[in-house]
Write a protein that holds these residues in place. Sequence first.
Motif, PDB file in Angstrom:
ATOM      1  N   UNK A  80       0.843  -1.211   0.000  1.00 32.30           N
ATOM      2  CA  UNK A  80       0.000   0.000   0.000  1.00 32.30           C
ATOM      3  C   UNK A  80       0.874   1.256   0.000  1.00 32.30           C
ATOM      4  N   UNK A  81       1.912   1.248   0.828  1.00 31.75           N
ATOM      5  CA  UNK A  81       2.806   2.410   0.933  1.00 31.75           C
ATOM      6  C   UNK A  81       3.563   2.646  -0.376  1.00 31.75           C
ATOM      7  N   UNK A  82       4.013   1.554  -1.001  1.00 30.31           N
ATOM      8  CA  UNK A  82       4.745   1.700  -2.275  1.00 30.31           C
ATOM      9  C   UNK A  82       3.817   2.273  -3.347  1.00 30.31           C
ATOM     10  N   UNK A  83       2.580   1.811  -3.355  1.00 25.26           N
ATOM     11  CA  UNK A  83       1.634   2.311  -4.360  1.00 25.26           C
ATOM     12  C   UNK A  83       1.305   3.778  -4.119  1.00 25.26           C
ATOM     13  N   UNK A  84       1.278   4.183  -2.833  1.00 27.44           N
ATOM     14  CA  UNK A  84       1.037   5.599  -2.524  1.00 27.44           C
ATOM     15  C   UNK A  84       2.208   6.457  -3.025  1.00 27.44           C
TER      16      UNK A  84
ATOM     17  N   UNK B 118       8.095   2.636 -10.939  1.00 28.61           N
ATOM     18  CA  UNK B 118       7.657   1.294 -10.586  1.00 28.61           C
ATOM     19  C   UNK B 118       8.405   0.892  -9.321  1.00 28.61           C
ATOM     20  N   UNK B 119       7.684   0.511  -8.282  1.00 25.85           N
ATOM     21  CA  UNK B 119       8.305   0.027  -7.046  1.00 25.85           C
ATOM     22  C   UNK B 119       7.787  -1.385  -6.800  1.00 25.85           C
ATOM     23  N   UNK B 120       8.695  -2.346  -6.751  1.00 27.14           N
ATOM     24  CA  UNK B 120       8.311  -3.750  -6.595  1.00 27.14           C
ATOM     25  C   UNK B 120       8.967  -4.343  -5.362  1.00 27.14           C
TER      26      UNK B 120
END
Length: 165
Positions: free
Chosen positions: A73-77, A96-98
Amino acid sequence: MTTDTFIGLGSNLKDPAAQLARAVSGLAALPDTVLIAQSAFYASRPVGPQDQPDFVNGAVWLRTSLPAHQLLDQLQAIEQAHGRERLRHWGPRTLDLDILLYGDQILDDERLTIPHRELRTRDFALQPLLDLKADLTLPDGTPIAELRSQCPDNGLRKLPPADYP
Ligand code: ROI
């Protein structure tokens, strides 16, 4: 309890190295999370459609008490806050954060697959991980170094630190 997790970063739009540098700052500021180290940044040819700019890729090592889905959730924010654009599947993107690895957990649900599904074959994800921890392994014990030595060459070039913002 904390977990060591490794995040892959990638961008090929709107000053990619600056996108990555800002993302590292965002990751370092996450709640209940400490940034342990960041890798060098690399330029890499696109995997997928070739009619798009080269990518800049890197990785960070975080120690977090966030569960994997809360971390996602934090990466998508962060992706959204950085004006993530994703123009088409396997096409250009601003950020992009994976989650590449999350401790030695194996996860596979509708939101998350850990280890990351394509990690084994992508030099632009494996090499930054080796920079961070040369003896890192997959949960099944496979050394990242072994995967790196076997994976297809994607023309990875380390960017000199002067090229980072
Ligand atoms: N290719 C490279 N080199 N780096 C990436 O981060 C990357 N990300 C993607 C696709 C479009 C598959 N190709 C990539 O999502």
